[in-house]
Design an enzyme around this catalytic site. Structure first.
Site, PDB file in Angstrom:
ATOM      1  N   TYR A 131     -30.848 -31.345 -13.814  1.00  0.00           N
ATOM      2  CA  TYR A 131     -30.266 -30.730 -15.013  1.00  0.00           C
ATOM      3  C   TYR A 131     -29.165 -29.769 -14.585  1.00  0.00           C
ATOM      4  O   TYR A 131     -29.432 -28.656 -14.135  1.00  0.00           O
ATOM      5  CB  TYR A 131     -31.365 -30.004 -15.778  1.00  0.00           C
ATOM      6  CG  TYR A 131     -31.003 -29.503 -17.156  1.00  0.00           C
ATOM      7  CD1 TYR A 131     -29.752 -29.727 -17.719  1.00  0.00           C
ATOM      8  CD2 TYR A 131     -31.939 -28.807 -17.903  1.00  0.00           C
ATOM      9  CE1 TYR A 131     -29.440 -29.272 -18.990  1.00  0.00           C
ATOM     10  CE2 TYR A 131     -31.649 -28.344 -19.179  1.00  0.00           C
ATOM     11  CZ  TYR A 131     -30.395 -28.577 -19.715  1.00  0.00           C
ATOM     12  OH  TYR A 131     -30.104 -28.119 -20.971  1.00  0.00           O
ATOM     13  N   LYS A 159     -28.087 -35.014 -15.354  1.00  0.00           N
ATOM     14  CA  LYS A 159     -27.655 -34.589 -16.695  1.00  0.00           C
ATOM     15  C   LYS A 159     -26.476 -33.652 -16.519  1.00  0.00           C
ATOM     16  O   LYS A 159     -26.631 -32.499 -16.121  1.00  0.00           O
ATOM     17  CB  LYS A 159     -28.819 -33.903 -17.411  1.00  0.00           C
ATOM     18  CG  LYS A 159     -28.562 -33.455 -18.842  1.00  0.00           C
ATOM     19  CD  LYS A 159     -29.847 -32.840 -19.407  1.00  0.00           C
ATOM     20  CE  LYS A 159     -29.743 -32.525 -20.889  1.00  0.00           C
ATOM     21  NZ  LYS A 159     -28.888 -31.353 -21.167  1.00  0.00           N
TER      22      LYS A 159
END
Length: 297
Positions: A131, A159
């Protein structure tokens, strides 16, 4: 799992704590829409504001109400010890994957972040999504660090923050990073305003805030891009430009999406953990008008 639309719902709160019934309803909406995966306890899910026991309960509710849709559970925490405990909880509850951001109070260095991912990745039995969210973590990943982390065991997706707005620059950004990472690691775009551009530029998945509340809207954009209908995906996104601008004016999407959920009666008001507050006043009125104009329920 790390392709298509990954929808990230709110974790709604009430005076008594987590509003479990409302959260379960939000997850069931996503399952009924047949999103490609559900991201529980992401930034939209307010993971940083919850205790371990609360996060365990939310993760379990997500898996239980997902009707077989893969659930990706956020496991970010300040200490590696706590990340490992959260990963253990998520796996035991049946999560299909986990999402990890490098949370910190003291600013982290590249070796510290790599060490975090190396430790966690080697302990997992499910895939991990990296992330990259500098807006909240204040940590900037280099492409070289992404390349190192992407070669760790169990890492399967990254991500990314919003891609450049210009299509050619977005394509160059994705191509540059894809050349550095293994082919089995997918690239995902976040920042809903740049989703169509990112998908058209070659991202495999949209990690979506708006998809966690209004999945049909996000699926339209995603499926158009997947079908190679780049102009249609961009047109659908541009129709939502007033919403993207509202996100920008309100310091991000969370407070706006929380207000939208409240306006549509999907959660109680207030639904965010204090001191966070959903947008109010003229901005809330503008949002209500947009939701009515688009027929979003």
């Amino acid at each position: 799992m790390f392709r298509g639309l990954s929808a990230f719902p709110l974790t709604p709160f009430s005076d008594d704590g987590i509003d479990e019934a409302a959260f379960a309803r939000l997850v069931r909406r996503l399952a009924a829409a047949r999103v490609d995966s559900i991201g529980a306890l992401g930034s939209t899910g307010s993971y940083a504001y919850l205790t371990r026991s609360e996060r365990k309960r939310v993760a379990g509710l997500a898996v239980k109400n997902a009707s077989g849709i893969p659930v990706i559970v956020g496991i970010g925490a300040l200490r590696t010890r706590d990340v490992l405990a959260l990963a253990e909880d998520a796996q035991a509850l049946g999560a299909s994957g986990v999402l990890l951001a490098p949370m910190s109070y003291q600013k982290l260095g590249d070796d510290e972040v790599f060490g975090l991912y190396a430790t966690v990745a080697n302990e997992l039995s499910v895939p991990l999504c990296v992330y990259d969210n500098p807006a909240t973590t204040r940590f900037e990943f280099s492409d070289e660090l992404h390349a190192r982390i992407a070669r760790l065991p169990n890492v399967r997706s990254i991500k990314l923050p919003p891609v450049p707005a210009e299509p050619g620059a977005a394509r160059a950004r994705i191509d540059r990073l894809r050349a550095l990472i293994p082919s089995h690691v997918t690239l995902g775009v976040s920042g809903d305003a740049s989703a169509a551009t990112g998908l058209n530029a070659g991202c495999d998945v949209w990690y979506s805030v708006i998809g966690g509340l209004f999945p049909g809207l996000a699926l339209e954009i995603t499926r158009a891009a997947q079908a190679g209908l780049a102009q249609e995906a961009q047109r659908l996104s541009e129709r939502l430009q007033p919403l993207w601008e509202l996100f920008a004016r309100c310091g991000g999407s969370l407070r706006v999406v929380a207000a939208a959920a409240e306006l549509r009666g999907l959660v109680r008001r207030p639904c965010l953990p204090l001191p966070l507050m959903a947008v109010d006043g003229p901005q809330r009125q503008q949002l209500a008008e947009l939701l009515d104009r688009w027929g979003l329920q």
